[in-house]
Design a protein around this motif. Structure first.
Motif, PDB file in Angstrom:
ATOM      1  N   CYS A 172      27.442  26.686  43.762  1.00 57.21           N
ATOM      2  CA  CYS A 172      27.201  26.605  45.210  1.00 57.21           C
ATOM      3  C   CYS A 172      27.998  25.474  45.830  1.00 57.21           C
ATOM      4  O   CYS A 172      28.600  25.631  46.899  1.00 57.21           O
ATOM      5  N   ILE A 188      35.363  24.526  48.599  1.00 56.24           N
ATOM      6  CA  ILE A 188      36.569  25.343  48.724  1.00 56.24           C
ATOM      7  C   ILE A 188      36.747  25.883  50.138  1.00 56.24           C
ATOM      8  O   ILE A 188      37.845  26.106  50.597  1.00 56.24           O
ATOM      9  N   LYS A 189      35.661  26.073  50.865  1.00 59.19           N
ATOM     10  CA  LYS A 189      35.739  26.643  52.226  1.00 59.19           C
ATOM     11  C   LYS A 189      36.796  26.006  53.004  1.00 59.19           C
ATOM     12  O   LYS A 189      37.213  25.263  53.541  1.00 59.19           O
ATOM     13  N   THR A 245      32.279  33.734  43.363  1.00 56.04           N
ATOM     14  CA  THR A 245      31.174  34.550  43.876  1.00 56.04           C
ATOM     15  C   THR A 245      30.656  35.509  42.814  1.00 56.04           C
ATOM     16  O   THR A 245      29.442  35.682  42.661  1.00 56.04           O
ATOM     17  N   GLN A 255      31.735  26.341  45.945  1.00 60.54           N
ATOM     18  CA  GLN A 255      32.068  27.301  47.001  1.00 60.54           C
ATOM     19  C   GLN A 255      32.089  26.645  48.376  1.00 60.54           C
ATOM     20  O   GLN A 255      32.893  27.004  49.232  1.00 60.54           O
ATOM     21  N   ASN A 256      31.203  25.672  48.595  1.00 61.02           N
ATOM     22  CA  ASN A 256      31.209  24.985  49.879  1.00 61.02           C
ATOM     23  C   ASN A 256      32.393  24.024  50.007  1.00 61.02           C
ATOM     24  O   ASN A 256      32.877  23.803  51.110  1.00 61.02           O
ATOM     25  N   ARG A 266      37.950  32.180  45.222  1.00 63.58           N
ATOM     26  CA  ARG A 266      36.630  32.265  45.844  1.00 63.58           C
ATOM     27  C   ARG A 266      35.876  33.516  45.381  1.00 63.58           C
ATOM     28  O   ARG A 266      34.662  33.470  45.167  1.00 63.58           O
TER      29      ARG A 266
END
Length: 77
Positions: free
Chosen positions: A70, A76-77, A6, A73-74, A2
């Motif tokens: 984007c 992987i949350k 970023t 990343q969402n 993560r």
């Protein structure tokens, strides 16, 4: 993972902002109103080979990469 996404997203964001700010304005302002716009010229026919077209392509590529990052990343949350 993560943190790496970023960092990559921050780098792509800075590149995207820089490329967008380097692009020239598309509006003619009052000069387009008075002269009636631009006609067919050598520059307008060879516009795909200019630095303006290159900046436009880089903008599209960076924005697609930014959007994919984007989404990743969402997910992987």
């Amino acid at each position: 993972m993560r943190i790496a996404l970023t960092v990559i997203q921050a780098i792509v964001a800075v590149i995207l902002i820089t490329v967008v700010l380097m692009q020239p304005s598309k509006t003619n302002g009052l000069s387009g109103l008075v002269s009636g716009g631009t006609g067919e010229s050598f520059y307008s026919r060879n516009k795909s080979r200019t630095s303006e077209a290159r900046l436009s392509r880089i903008t599209v590529i960076c924005s697609i990469i930014f959007a994919v990052l984007c989404l990743l990343q969402n997910i992987i949350k």
